[in-house]
Design a protein around this motif. Structure first.
Motif, PDB file in Angstrom:
ATOM      1  N   UNK A   1       0.827  -1.210   0.000  1.00 56.71           N
ATOM      2  CA  UNK A   1       0.000   0.000   0.000  1.00 56.71           C
ATOM      3  C   UNK A   1       0.861   1.259   0.000  1.00 56.71           C
ATOM      4  N   UNK A   2       2.080   1.141   0.519  1.00 55.28           N
ATOM      5  CA  UNK A   2       3.026   2.262   0.519  1.00 55.28           C
ATOM      6  C   UNK A   2       4.410   1.737   0.171  1.00 55.28           C
ATOM      7  N   UNK A   3       5.059   2.379  -0.778  1.00 52.84           N
ATOM      8  CA  UNK A   3       6.431   2.046  -1.162  1.00 52.84           C
ATOM      9  C   UNK A   3       7.306   3.250  -0.859  1.00 52.84           C
ATOM     10  N   UNK A   4       8.390   3.007  -0.119  1.00 53.65           N
ATOM     11  CA  UNK A   4       9.302   4.093   0.250  1.00 53.65           C
ATOM     12  C   UNK A   4      10.710   3.724  -0.192  1.00 53.65           C
ATOM     13  N   UNK A   5      11.308   4.555  -1.038  1.00 52.85           N
ATOM     14  CA  UNK A   5      12.677   4.348  -1.509  1.00 52.85           C
ATOM     15  C   UNK A   5      13.581   5.343  -0.810  1.00 52.85           C
ATOM     16  N   UNK A   6      14.477   4.841   0.025  1.00 52.26           N
ATOM     17  CA  UNK A   6      15.449   5.682   0.735  1.00 52.26           C
ATOM     18  C   UNK A   6      16.749   5.644  -0.058  1.00 52.26           C
ATOM     19  N   UNK A   7      17.088   6.735  -0.727  1.00 52.20           N
ATOM     20  CA  UNK A   7      18.073   6.714  -1.811  1.00 52.20           C
ATOM     21  C   UNK A   7      19.458   7.184  -1.399  1.00 52.20           C
ATOM     22  N   UNK A   8      20.421   6.896  -2.294  1.00 50.87           N
ATOM     23  CA  UNK A   8      21.825   7.256  -2.114  1.00 50.87           C
ATOM     24  C   UNK A   8      22.280   8.071  -3.313  1.00 50.87           C
ATOM     25  N   UNK A   9      23.094   9.092  -3.063  1.00 48.63           N
ATOM     26  CA  UNK A   9      23.570   9.964  -4.145  1.00 48.63           C
ATOM     27  C   UNK A   9      25.068   9.891  -4.344  1.00 48.63           C
ATOM     28  N   UNK A  10      25.742   8.946  -3.692  1.00 48.55           N
ATOM     29  CA  UNK A  10      27.203   8.971  -3.658  1.00 48.55           C
ATOM     30  C   UNK A  10      27.822   8.632  -5.006  1.00 48.55           C
ATOM     31  N   UNK A  11      27.107   7.811  -5.826  1.00 55.31           N
ATOM     32  CA  UNK A  11      27.665   7.417  -7.115  1.00 55.31           C
ATOM     33  C   UNK A  11      26.580   7.427  -8.183  1.00 55.31           C
ATOM     34  N   UNK A  12      26.989   7.649  -9.420  1.00 54.43           N
ATOM     35  CA  UNK A  12      26.045   7.732 -10.529  1.00 54.43           C
ATOM     36  C   UNK A  12      25.293   6.420 -10.717  1.00 54.43           C
TER      37      UNK A  12
ATOM     38  N   UNK B   1       0.747   4.420  -2.472  1.00 55.87           N
ATOM     39  CA  UNK B   1       1.479   5.662  -2.219  1.00 55.87           C
ATOM     40  C   UNK B   1       2.963   5.392  -2.455  1.00 55.87           C
ATOM     41  N   UNK B   2       3.616   6.199  -3.301  1.00 55.87           N
ATOM     42  CA  UNK B   2       5.034   6.029  -3.613  1.00 55.87           C
ATOM     43  C   UNK B   2       5.807   7.231  -3.087  1.00 55.87           C
ATOM     44  N   UNK B   3       6.798   6.958  -2.237  1.00 59.23           N
ATOM     45  CA  UNK B   3       7.617   8.004  -1.608  1.00 59.23           C
ATOM     46  C   UNK B   3       9.077   7.800  -1.989  1.00 59.23           C
ATOM     47  N   UNK B   4       9.772   8.881  -2.263  1.00 60.73           N
ATOM     48  CA  UNK B   4      11.212   8.849  -2.504  1.00 60.73           C
ATOM     49  C   UNK B   4      11.860   9.817  -1.525  1.00 60.73           C
ATOM     50  N   UNK B   5      12.824   9.327  -0.746  1.00 62.08           N
ATOM     51  CA  UNK B   5      13.487  10.180   0.234  1.00 62.08           C
ATOM     52  C   UNK B   5      14.990   9.915   0.200  1.00 62.08           C
ATOM     53  N   UNK B   6      15.733  10.484   1.125  1.00 60.97           N
ATOM     54  CA  UNK B   6      17.165  10.251   1.207  1.00 60.97           C
ATOM     55  C   UNK B   6      17.980  11.265   0.429  1.00 60.97           C
ATOM     56  N   UNK B   7      19.242  10.934   0.234  1.00 60.04           N
ATOM     57  CA  UNK B   7      20.204  11.900  -0.301  1.00 60.04           C
ATOM     58  C   UNK B   7      19.887  12.333  -1.729  1.00 60.04           C
ATOM     59  N   UNK B   8      19.475  11.405  -2.591  1.00 64.48           N
ATOM     60  CA  UNK B   8      19.134  11.783  -3.963  1.00 64.48           C
ATOM     61  C   UNK B   8      18.031  12.816  -3.993  1.00 64.48           C
ATOM     62  N   UNK B   9      17.057  12.667  -3.109  1.00 66.94           N
ATOM     63  CA  UNK B   9      15.890  13.541  -3.120  1.00 66.94           C
ATOM     64  C   UNK B   9      16.241  14.987  -2.819  1.00 66.94           C
TER      65      UNK B   9
ATOM     66  N   UNK C   1      36.398  17.131  -2.779  1.00 67.36           N
ATOM     67  CA  UNK C   1      35.921  17.740  -4.026  1.00 67.36           C
ATOM     68  C   UNK C   1      35.075  16.812  -4.882  1.00 67.36           C
ATOM     69  N   UNK C   2      35.138  15.497  -4.607  1.00 68.83           N
ATOM     70  CA  UNK C   2      34.364  14.533  -5.387  1.00 68.83           C
ATOM     71  C   UNK C   2      33.050  14.146  -4.721  1.00 68.83           C
ATOM     72  N   UNK C   3      32.791  14.624  -3.508  1.00 68.60           N
ATOM     73  CA  UNK C   3      31.728  14.069  -2.668  1.00 68.60           C
ATOM     74  C   UNK C   3      30.532  15.011  -2.551  1.00 68.60           C
ATOM     75  N   UNK C   4      29.344  14.458  -2.662  1.00 71.22           N
ATOM     76  CA  UNK C   4      28.098  15.221  -2.596  1.00 71.22           C
ATOM     77  C   UNK C   4      27.517  15.266  -1.182  1.00 71.22           C
ATOM     78  N   UNK C   5      28.060  14.471  -0.255  1.00 67.76           N
ATOM     79  CA  UNK C   5      27.433  14.295   1.055  1.00 67.76           C
ATOM     80  C   UNK C   5      27.188  15.604   1.805  1.00 67.76           C
ATOM     81  N   UNK C   6      28.169  16.525   1.929  1.00 74.12           N
ATOM     82  CA  UNK C   6      27.879  17.750   2.689  1.00 74.12           C
ATOM     83  C   UNK C   6      26.738  18.570   2.112  1.00 74.12           C
ATOM     84  N   UNK C   7      26.511  18.433   0.819  1.00 71.98           N
ATOM     85  CA  UNK C   7      25.467  19.217   0.160  1.00 71.98           C
ATOM     86  C   UNK C   7      24.087  18.605   0.361  1.00 71.98           C
ATOM     87  N   UNK C   8      24.013  17.298   0.534  1.00 69.87           N
ATOM     88  CA  UNK C   8      22.711  16.645   0.659  1.00 69.87           C
ATOM     89  C   UNK C   8      22.376  16.265   2.097  1.00 69.87           C
TER      90      UNK C   8
END
Length: 498
Positions: A102-113, A137-145, A224-231
């Motif tokens: 009934x609910x799908x939640x994707x907790x995402x990662x942005x560290x690599x393409x 209900x479809x939810x997308x959360x985490x760093x990619x979001x 310089x290669x890392x997105x973590x501080x920004x997300x």
């Protein structure tokens, strides 16, 4: 802008916050933002929203099911445990497939393409389940979001995605979901908001053997290669009394392995102004009664040192293992990466560590093909691997992340050469890992049995974290055993219970 378009704006006028401003800032890096400490009353409000959702679900026939799909690091796993905590409070049970959920939640990662494309592929596949189950209900959360280009793509290309929010708003998930249920419109809560620390969010853990404990969130390092501080925002530490209370709860529940988590655990406490640091916290966790082993990740070499190694050697519950990413064996490349240490200082750390813990299991990360890396600099990485002889390496070919400084750097080395270098490094490290594992054969080691593999054999881990395959009864899962090692491979040990 309406509240439906920006649910955070109204929330800021309601909840009480304590603002802690970091005292450390590099003028060449983005300005640090304040940290929002979420008041207990605000978490109580989220639990009230959970109860409202639960009452609404109870009006519909059948048990409502939720599927939580987690990508990326252990911190994401810990975050998903809190999302499951909220969902359980709402009345959802859990399923291991999106079909029929009934609910799908994707907790995402942005560290690599690759991780990003995998998420988009899976979100695309959800169009079929949504067609079969229109009320899903479809939810997308985490760093990619949290990335603008991702949220825009989700909004424009995936109209069946109902709710999108970043990691800083995990604590507000019930309110965002209720907004979707009440208004029917899609909710995108992806504004650039300060990082948060929220205590009291309910937790549903994945198992009763190994427990994750986040001790801090975010990162100030800006590699310089890392997105973590920004997300994920800037570094913010939980108060020690809250961490220790969670550890005591896990110990009382019989957990056998407790892992302390942070993007850079060695920075713990710098923002608290309490005179505490990570080594001190390790000592305090070590004093908690119970039979468990303490692990932690990840350590940054610029902040690791002899005080940490002394505490690791002295505290009997701390595992004799360390994940210490080096990323490159070239000091010039390390400077271009903004890593704040040199090849020489890294090797000095390794020598200091092994002088105190000779049998330490040492693992690391390495990036092949960072923009501008020459063949000679890659050879420096190879020579560092030969000198250190890691038990295992996590190896990556450079993956440019949108919004990071490295994305704009010139990159003259051909992809074919990078791939050849990567394969050569992987081959040599596999040989070293195989040699390291062969040294275990004939010995007897204490290990924690943590599961049953698809082949029916038990899986276990030495105190140092090495995987062992064993023959034995599933009733032993969750117990400490002695295993005599009879064989080995590149990736694992094989043994018999003593």
């Amino acid at each position: 802008m309406s509240y439906l378009e920006n649910p955070v704006s109204l929330c800021y006028t309601i909840f009480c916050i304590t603002i802690c401003i970091s005292q450390i800032q590099n003028p060449e890096e983005p300005a640090l933002k304040e940290t929002l400490t979420i008041a207990p009353a605000e978490i109580d409000r989220q639990l009230f929203y959970c109860d409202r959702i639960r009452a609404r679900l109870a009006e519909r026939p059948g048990q409502k099911k939720a599927f939580v799909d987690t990508y990326g690091c252990q911190q994401n796993e810990a975050d998903s445990e809190r999302l499951r905590g909220y969902l359980a409070r709402m009345g959802y049970s859990f399923t291991d497939t999106e079909e029929g959920a009934d609910l799908v939640l994707l907790n995402t990662c942005a560290i690599r393409e690759h991780a990003e494309q995998r998420v988009f592929g899976n979100v695309g596949a959800l169009s079929h389940t949504k067609r079969r189950h229109p009320a899903q209900i479809i939810c997308v959360c985490g760093c990619m979001a949290r990335q603008d280009h991702v949220s825009k793509r989700l909004k424009q290309s995936f109209p069946y995605v109902d709710l999108v929010f970043g990691p800083q708003l995990l604590w507000q998930f019930p309110e965002l979901l209720l907004e979707k249920l009440d208004g029917g419109k899609r909710v995108f809560a992806t504004d650039d908001v300060p990082g948060t620390v929220a205590e009291g969010v309910p937790v549903v853990r994945q198992n009763d053997i190994k427990g994750w404990v986040s001790i801090m969130y975010g990162c100030n390092n800006f590699c310089t290669y890392c997105i973590v501080p920004y997300v994920r925002g800037r570094e913010r530490s939980r108060r020690p009394e809250d961490i220790l209370a969670e550890v005591r709860e896990l110990a009382r529940a019989g957990y056998k392995e407790i892992t302390l988590l942070g993007q850079n655990v060695n920075s713990y406490g710098k923002d608290l102004d309490l005179g505490v640091d990570f080594a001190w916290l390790l000592e305090q966790v070590n004093e908690v009664p119970g039979e468990f082993v303490i692990r932690f990740m990840t350590s940054h070499p610029k902040d690791a040192g002899e005080r940490l190694f002394d505490v690791m050697a002295r505290c009997e519950k701390v595992a004799p293992s360390l994940h210490l990413p080096f990323q490159s064996g070239s000091s010039r490349v390390l400077k271009a990466m903004n890593r704040h240490y040199t090849r020489e200082s890294y090797l000095k750390l390794v020598h200091q560590l092994r002088a105190r813990i000779p049998d330490v299991v040492l693992t690391s990360d390495v990036i092949v093909g960072f923009p501008g890396e020459t063949q000679e600099e890659f050879e420096e990485t190879m020579s560092l691997i030969e000198e250190v002889r890691y038990d295992a390496l996590y190896t990556f070919i450079f993956s440019p992340r949108r919004g990071t400084p490295a994305e704009k750097l010139e990159d003259p080395m051909p992809k074919e050469q990078k791939s050849a270098n990567f394969q050569r490094l992987l081959k040599r490290q596999n040989e070293i890992s195989g040699e390291k594992h062969r040294a275990y054969v004939g010995g007897t080691y204490r290990c924690l049995v943590d599961g049953v593999g698809t082949d029916g054999r038990l899986s276990a881990r030495t105190v140092g974290g090495r995987l062992i395959h064993l023959e034995g009864s599933a009733s032993l899962v969750g117990t400490w055993q002695q295993a005599r090692i009879s064989d080995s491979s590149t990736w694992a040990l094989f043994g018999d219970l003593v």
